[in-house]
Enzyme design. Structure first.
Site, PDB file in Angstrom:
ATOM      1  N   ARG A  23      68.198  31.612  28.387  1.00  0.00           N
ATOM      2  CA  ARG A  23      66.928  31.151  27.825  1.00  0.00           C
ATOM      3  C   ARG A  23      65.757  32.031  28.229  1.00  0.00           C
ATOM      4  O   ARG A  23      64.727  32.048  27.579  1.00  0.00           O
ATOM      5  CB  ARG A  23      66.637  29.719  28.273  1.00  0.00           C
ATOM      6  N   GLN A  46      39.944  26.200  43.111  1.00  0.00           N
ATOM      7  CA  GLN A  46      39.492  26.673  41.809  1.00  0.00           C
ATOM      8  C   GLN A  46      40.478  27.724  41.308  1.00  0.00           C
ATOM      9  O   GLN A  46      40.968  28.538  42.082  1.00  0.00           O
ATOM     10  CB  GLN A  46      38.102  27.289  41.983  1.00  0.00           C
ATOM     11  N   ASN A  48      40.720  30.606  38.174  1.00  0.00           N
ATOM     12  CA  ASN A  48      39.995  31.291  37.105  1.00  0.00           C
ATOM     13  C   ASN A  48      40.945  32.217  36.359  1.00  0.00           C
ATOM     14  O   ASN A  48      41.977  32.625  36.889  1.00  0.00           O
ATOM     15  CB  ASN A  48      38.826  32.103  37.688  1.00  0.00           C
ATOM     16  N   ARG A  59      36.511  45.926  37.419  1.00  0.00           N
ATOM     17  CA  ARG A  59      35.809  44.733  37.904  1.00  0.00           C
ATOM     18  C   ARG A  59      35.859  44.778  39.421  1.00  0.00           C
ATOM     19  O   ARG A  59      36.920  44.895  40.007  1.00  0.00           O
ATOM     20  CB  ARG A  59      36.483  43.452  37.409  1.00  0.00           C
ATOM     21  N   HIS A  62      34.179  42.454  44.729  1.00  0.00           N
ATOM     22  CA  HIS A  62      33.530  41.163  44.954  1.00  0.00           C
ATOM     23  C   HIS A  62      34.023  40.460  46.211  1.00  0.00           C
ATOM     24  O   HIS A  62      35.186  40.572  46.572  1.00  0.00           O
ATOM     25  CB  HIS A  62      33.802  40.219  43.777  1.00  0.00           C
ATOM     26  N   LYS A  72      41.842  34.444  48.242  1.00  0.00           N
ATOM     27  CA  LYS A  72      42.172  34.562  46.828  1.00  0.00           C
ATOM     28  C   LYS A  72      43.647  34.924  46.692  1.00  0.00           C
ATOM     29  O   LYS A  72      44.218  35.592  47.547  1.00  0.00           O
ATOM     30  CB  LYS A  72      41.384  35.685  46.146  1.00  0.00           C
ATOM     31  N   HIS A 119      37.379  42.398  46.739  1.00  0.00           N
ATOM     32  CA  HIS A 119      38.476  42.530  45.774  1.00  0.00           C
ATOM     33  C   HIS A 119      37.959  43.081  44.454  1.00  0.00           C
ATOM     34  O   HIS A 119      36.857  42.756  44.011  1.00  0.00           O
ATOM     35  CB  HIS A 119      39.123  41.166  45.513  1.00  0.00           C
ATOM     36  N   TYR A 132      43.273  33.899  38.978  1.00  0.00           N
ATOM     37  CA  TYR A 132      42.763  33.942  40.345  1.00  0.00           C
ATOM     38  C   TYR A 132      42.778  32.533  40.918  1.00  0.00           C
ATOM     39  O   TYR A 132      42.202  31.619  40.327  1.00  0.00           O
ATOM     40  CB  TYR A 132      41.290  34.360  40.395  1.00  0.00           C
ATOM     41  N   GLU A 143      27.573  34.984  46.571  1.00  0.00           N
ATOM     42  CA  GLU A 143      28.338  36.111  46.039  1.00  0.00           C
ATOM     43  C   GLU A 143      27.742  37.426  46.511  1.00  0.00           C
ATOM     44  O   GLU A 143      26.527  37.564  46.686  1.00  0.00           O
ATOM     45  CB  GLU A 143      28.437  36.057  44.522  1.00  0.00           C
ATOM     46  N   ASP A 168      28.206  44.744  38.470  1.00  0.00           N
ATOM     47  CA  ASP A 168      29.113  45.459  39.366  1.00  0.00           C
ATOM     48  C   ASP A 168      28.615  46.873  39.658  1.00  0.00           C
ATOM     49  O   ASP A 168      28.774  47.380  40.767  1.00  0.00           O
ATOM     50  CB  ASP A 168      30.520  45.517  38.780  1.00  0.00           C
TER      51      ASP A 168
END
Length: 181
Positions: A23, A46, A48, A59, A62, A72, A119, A132, A143, A168
């Protein structure tokens, strides 16, 4: 799951061990008991999902400031990315060192990122999607970020950067006085 610690203490690559049959396949990517073996006891608060459409897009880099620092876990579910972390922990033996690896839908690897790390990632293909998991809620006032091409860190991105957000691109370079978080 197979947990392999990188050269940065507390940072892991997690490989899934899929069970396959006619399968397709099935794999677990979180088990509270297994994560306890690497010292993870915090709750994921959380989740994301990001989509980045162009190869070469970047990206990052951060992180959230204390007391809202977060763990994370990142997984690529479409495409191919070069995922990078930087150790920003003061008094760490790997302070300001970076680690990068490819994450893809095909290799099913995940990156586990401890508190005190920045990251980011660069898309190595078009149409990349990442999930994430975060142990802290997003706090806009907490942040922070560092410039992706900071010479003190010297991340070796595989491609020229084709697209980066204004936010960024405006992250600061680390000053000589930066002692960590």
């Amino acid at each position: 799951m197979i947990f392999t610690e990188t050269k940065l203490q507390g940072n892991y690559i997690i490989e899934l061990e899929p069970y396959s049959d006619e399968r397709g396949w099935f794999a677990r990517y979180f088990c509270k008991d297994e994560f306890k073996q690497i010292g993870h006891t915090k709750e994921w608060l959380q989740i994301n999902h990001s989509f980045t459409n162009k190869k070469g897009s970047l990206r990052g880099m951060h992180y959230q400031l204390p007391p809202f620092s977060e763990i994370k876990m990142v997984r690529c579910i479409a495409g191919l990315v070069f995922d990078v972390v930087v150790d920003l922990r003061k008094n760490s033996s790997t302070f300001l060192q970076w680690f990068g690896t490819e994450l893809s839908a095909a290799n099913k690897k995940m990156m586990y990122i401890p508190e005190g790390f920045a990251h980011g990632f660069q898309c190595l293909s078009d149409d990349c999607e990442l999930l994430y998991h975060h142990t802290e809620y997003y706090k806009p006032n907490a942040e922070a970020g560092i410039k992706y091409d900071d010479k003190r860190i010297n991340i070796q991105w595989p491609l020229a950067v084709t697209t980066i957000s204004e936010r960024d691109n405006l992250h600061p370079y680390l000053s000589e006085n930066f002692k960590g978080i």
